[in-house]
Design a protein around this motif. Structure first.
Motif, PDB file in Angstrom:
ATOM      1  N   UNK A   1      -8.674   2.503   2.166  1.00 57.82           N
ATOM      2  CA  UNK A   1      -7.975   1.437   2.867  1.00 57.82           C
ATOM      3  C   UNK A   1      -7.402   0.366   1.938  1.00 57.82           C
TER       4      UNK A   1
ATOM      5  N   UNK B   1      -4.111   2.361   0.333  1.00 59.01           N
ATOM      6  CA  UNK B   1      -3.334   3.295   1.145  1.00 59.01           C
ATOM      7  C   UNK B   1      -3.189   2.795   2.572  1.00 59.01           C
ATOM      8  N   UNK B   2      -2.049   3.086   3.166  1.00 53.86           N
ATOM      9  CA  UNK B   2      -1.889   2.944   4.600  1.00 53.86           C
ATOM     10  C   UNK B   2      -2.710   4.057   5.245  1.00 53.86           C
ATOM     11  N   UNK B   3      -3.791   3.689   5.922  1.00 55.76           N
ATOM     12  CA  UNK B   3      -4.643   4.711   6.524  1.00 55.76           C
ATOM     13  C   UNK B   3      -4.377   4.766   8.020  1.00 55.76           C
ATOM     14  N   UNK B   4      -4.122   5.969   8.553  1.00 57.54           N
ATOM     15  CA  UNK B   4      -3.835   6.042   9.986  1.00 57.54           C
ATOM     16  C   UNK B   4      -5.046   5.594  10.793  1.00 57.54           C
TER      17      UNK B   4
ATOM     18  N   UNK C   1       0.828  -1.211   0.000  1.00 53.65           N
ATOM     19  CA  UNK C   1       0.000   0.000   0.000  1.00 53.65           C
ATOM     20  C   UNK C   1       0.859   1.256   0.000  1.00 53.65           C
ATOM     21  N   UNK C   2       0.292   2.327  -0.493  1.00 49.21           N
ATOM     22  CA  UNK C   2       1.015   3.602  -0.529  1.00 49.21           C
ATOM     23  C   UNK C   2       0.978   4.259   0.842  1.00 49.21           C
TER      24      UNK C   2
END
Lengths: 467, 467, 467
Positions: free
Chosen positions: B442, B445-448, A285-286
């Motif tokens: 998600x 992307x790396x989601x916080x 993932x980015x």
């Protein structure tokens, strides 16, 4: 609501008298010094009509204002919105990021007008300022904003102001050595702004090493919306970087060329950043940290060479490499620097400014050394490197050597200056926060209460606010 | 925290090797092609001093850079911040909106410099680029950003890159047919950018029709703050649209006039959008979707005619109509297109770009056909439509006919190209998400983590973070 | 979801027919009036080639477009993003802040083009518009945005449109008296924009006094992210203010000088704002309200004098003072005005625009009175104050007197106009909200549901949405 937890701690972060005193005294000093020294340049002075005749200018459009003001405004946005919002990524430090950046930049540009003025625009006892001085002041402050990135969340506003005072001074000295003594070209500041600013900041943060910083580790991340705010900063830096690198280049082809080279380098950098961001994660993932930062490395790395005949494909190559170097740096180098070298670099300026700045210096030296009259034209060659006066016999390869020397000087100034300033900032009088309160706006800012009722009942007014 | 739910699903969205491979290979291809083909235009080349003498220019200010660079920067902001943030309205797709827009635009401008260069700036085997090429590359990418709006949230980054590659190519072909073969005027791109881009995107999304998309219906809305982020995009598009429509017009009066006409059209459009947004809701409340989008339709619809003598009141009329058409489209047409024609148009580009683009083409054709030497002046008439060389005998009404032909060609290219590209994107190798995971950052992307503790205890540090 | 609580209240806020009717009728009126009156200025007209010969211009770059368009775009951003986002600080009124600002500014610029056109650009029955008219229209609307700040959250969009109609009219009259009858200099509008706009707005809000406003007191604050959105507005106003104050100054040195003076004043203002924000709080913490607003007072206060030979240190002094005055105003004066004088000033425009505007008028009068041929040069003195024609015998001290008269006229127009318009807006037909629903978007906007599931389970899709 009083929060007694923050009073009476080991560290005294009470700013009420210290911060106002510093701000007011220093601003009074600025007024006195401006009163003694600063006047308008001929192009901004009301005597311009006479000046115009004397310079044989036929139109007001020849005023330097029209060559540089649009670029100035773009640079201005980069310093205040670009750097300010880029640093809002932390979940609880948005006020400090934007607000302290605002404070130190607003002070720094005044002090930079004076320091750079004494070195570069001093005539018959006066500093004569025009739009180019404003750009240079913004540039100088850019290096302070970079250093701020390394210590973000860990210092008091007074420490930041003290650092700004010293760093602007050292910046002006370093810039004078490079541009005037070594006769180096560095229009976009790979060496003077990025290499100097980043290694200065890294040295400062090394000296301010906090062994217990993991106590605030939970606050050193982002939340969903803070990452979007940071993207505002990223995009304005990315979009306006062509203006940054071309803002003080010679009129005409040099400004034009610098913008094109920077545009190309930045475009390539986005692709390799995305590639490596995905590649270096197990899940593929980015990572927003990379997108927010490494995409800008291509702008840093053509800071010296953008106004030269780097060519569009040369720019693509530089951007290609820097996207990779910077992203790899975020994944592997930043943790290494923190655990082994005790360099706690909040924003990862080592990856965004230090390494790309060095690369930029080297690319500039190589591009200069490789310059020929064939590529530049006879007049163009002289104009591009300003081989006039005492430098009229300098050759391209000698210029390349001096460019390389400029990198070394910038590094030495950064390490020495950073060590000195770091030591000063370590004094226990500046009101910095305890380790467990780092990355927390609440220490220095009135933070609005986000009560549960707001989150929950915002659009359900029928429900009672406090159950 | 690993989320196994997303692994091992029907669809493989794992990007780790595919995305890096595409990004790196394509960027290497760009470098090679730029190395072979791309050089600086005379105005950006170090030989400019000689060029200046040859062109009898007395001042550096005559460099095209100073005529167009401020407009270029405004256009640049529209592409990256304007389109990027306009699409952040979705509650959980802000990273994808800004980030993927960044990715495809950064790749697209490079490929567009080549494609448009081969068609328009090719001299003795080289593409010579200057600031006008940068603007045109941004324009070309604008049509890709438009198409992205239709498929937002439903495609993988690789699909977007593949679409960009093909769409830029087709854009350049279509543009060549219109501008060079038909000798059509379209400075702000009502036909080449908006009509082509929008119908291309709508065709692609039709072919990629997802019957089960209602599974992610809960994510296809906005939240309070995402609507504010989107307004950043809207306002930058709205404010800078006068620069967009005037950026590549002839120097002097044409640029000046294009900016004024666009300013007027956009102002009128806001009023009718507000009026119909309120009128078409039972509760009479304003809808942010309309304000975010339909207010911009006036800029689209004067894209062809803004540089002509449309006049300020003519512009107001166009803006008046387009605010209505676009808002009505959002209320009635978008649901119809989805339920009956299976066109799932995430951002409603049919209302913002497709219909206003068509209107813009028609207004352009009528304005051209109605042009007279009386209104334009003898010289102005020739200059406005470039009736020189082989076109010196063309009349206004013939020009109007060719303008109309340009609309038809753009539509045909959009449908044919969109069908082809849609078919390619339907191949099951590009890693798009399952229907239930659409509109969700998600996946890629790396989601916080927004843990409860952040929301609740943000400013209540006394409470324990995890109960 | 219907929310019956808002139906059937004491106040009828239903906009469905009233708002569309006003918007559509007024826009039709604009079209008719533009059709009758508005044409292109010679520099934007297709006859420009002939015009150029007649004016002996050798290059298209002499077109006023290239002198002013970059500044125009900066001003445009200030009006729409600057004012719009500055007012998003309220936790539940972001849509209204950005959206209504958008609505009234888009209407206002059209009406301003007409009103200012009749007074200043009327030739042989036509208003001839160019880029300078666009800037002036934006300026005029700036005064409306200022007044909007005082009544933010308490008025319906129809009231805002009615206020805009009248205020633009009165602005044009006042501007005509100042610039044409009194021959006053006021390029950045300390008097015409800020003093007039602010006291107008304060008078309106006094007349619309709501005794029960504390019923919505809980909504009159900010939340963490709304303060960051507001900082976007602040920074764009701050950064672009040099463009604002220089946008319509004379070509050449005057524009150049105005930008430098404004840059200096704003920088000093940040330091004193920070100092007093910290000093005036027991806890010594900084308050975002001050940073968002008082940092801008320095730009307001050099609005008249920036194009004069105020000098950089003079500008620093003005900025220094205004940061203090404005911050002190927020802490002490705003509560006093509300409790004693019943002036409810949502954004504190008294501190940001009214007092600094007055200071700006006075500084302008003093700077003008102190002007000498020695400082300005013989030609520069005449050019700076336009002492030509019937004013060729006016002396500096007389000019100072007229400048002072300009302040008085602006104040009188503001009080009289504000009283009139306030009385009109008090009529119970405009659909304003009840006191308990002020500062709440929900009354006039479709607000997305922020359900608990969004906040909680955003990144925890495994948990059920509704427990």
């Amino acid at each position: 609501m009083e929060r007694p937890r923050h009073q009476g701690m080991a560290k005294n972060t009470y700013m009420r008298w210290r911060l106002p005193l510093v701000c007011l005294l220093w601003e009074v000093a600025m007024i006195v010094l401006f009163g003694v020294f600063v006047r308008f340049s001929p192009e901004a002075d009301a005597h311009w009509e006479e000046e115009k005749r004397q310079m044989n200018l036929t139109s007001d459009i020849e005023n330097d204002f029209y060559f540089r003001y649009p670029s100035f405004q773009d640079v201005h946005v980069m310093i205040f919105v670009g750097f300010g919002f880029l640093m809002t990524f932390l979940k609880r430090y948005g006020f400090g990021a934007v607000g302290f950046n605002f404070l130190i930049a607003a002070f720094g540009i005044q002090w930079a007008l004076l320091m750079q003025g004494w070195f570069h625009s001093f005539k018959s006892g006066k500093i004569l300022i025009g739009v180019e001085n404003l750009i240079n002041a913004d540039f100088c402050v850019g290096s302070v904003c970079i250093a701020f990135g390394a210590i973000l969340g860990k210092t008091s506003p007074i420490q930041l102001l003290v650092m700004t005072l010293f760093q602007v001074t050292l910046f002006a000295v370093n810039e004078y050595i490079l541009l005037n003594l070594l006769h180096v070209r560095d229009a976009g500041g790979s060496m003077t702004i990025h290499t100097f600013g980043a290694y200065f900041g890294l040295t400062v943060t090394r000296i301010l090493y906090r062994p217990n910083l993991e106590q605030s580790k939970d606050k050193q991340g982002s939340v969903y919306h803070s990452d979007l705010f940071a993207m505002i900063g990223t995009l304005y830096l990315w979009m306006y970087w062509p203006s940054f690198n071309s803002a003080i280049s010679e009129h005409g082809d040099a400004q034009h060329r610098a913008a094109i080279n920077t545009y190309c380098s930045l475009a390539a950098c986005v692709l390799t950043t995305m590639a490596f961001s995905s590649m270096l994660q197990k899940k593929g993932k980015l990572d927003m940290v990379h997108i927010q930062n490494a995409t800008l490395a291509g702008g840093v790395a053509v800071g010296t060479s953008a106004e030269m005949m780097l060519t569009p494909y040369g720019s693509l190559i530089v951007g290609f490499i820097c996207g990779i170097v910077s992203t790899v740096g975020y994944v592997y180098l930043t943790p290494f620097l923190e655990s082994r070298l005790h360099i706690q670099d909040t924003c990862g300026i080592h990856n965004l400014h230090a390494m790309p700045g060095l690369i930029g210096g080297i690319v500039g030296a190589v591009t200069a050394a490789a310059a020929t009259e064939d590529v530049y034209g006879k007049e163009g060659f002289i104009k591009a490197f300003d081989f006039t006066g005492m430098y009229r016999t300098r050759t391209a390869s000698v210029q390349g050597g001096f460019q390389a020397a400029g990198i070394v000087v910038s590094l030495l100034m950064a390490f020495a200056g950073g060590a000195l300033v770091g030591a000063i900032l370590k004094l226990p009088v500046w009101g910095d926060a305890a380790a467990e309160n780092c990355f927390e706006d609440d220490i220095y800012w009135e933070v609005p209460e986000d009560e549960e009722s707001d989150v929950y009942h915002m659009h359900n007014p029928d429900k009672p606010a406090s159950p």
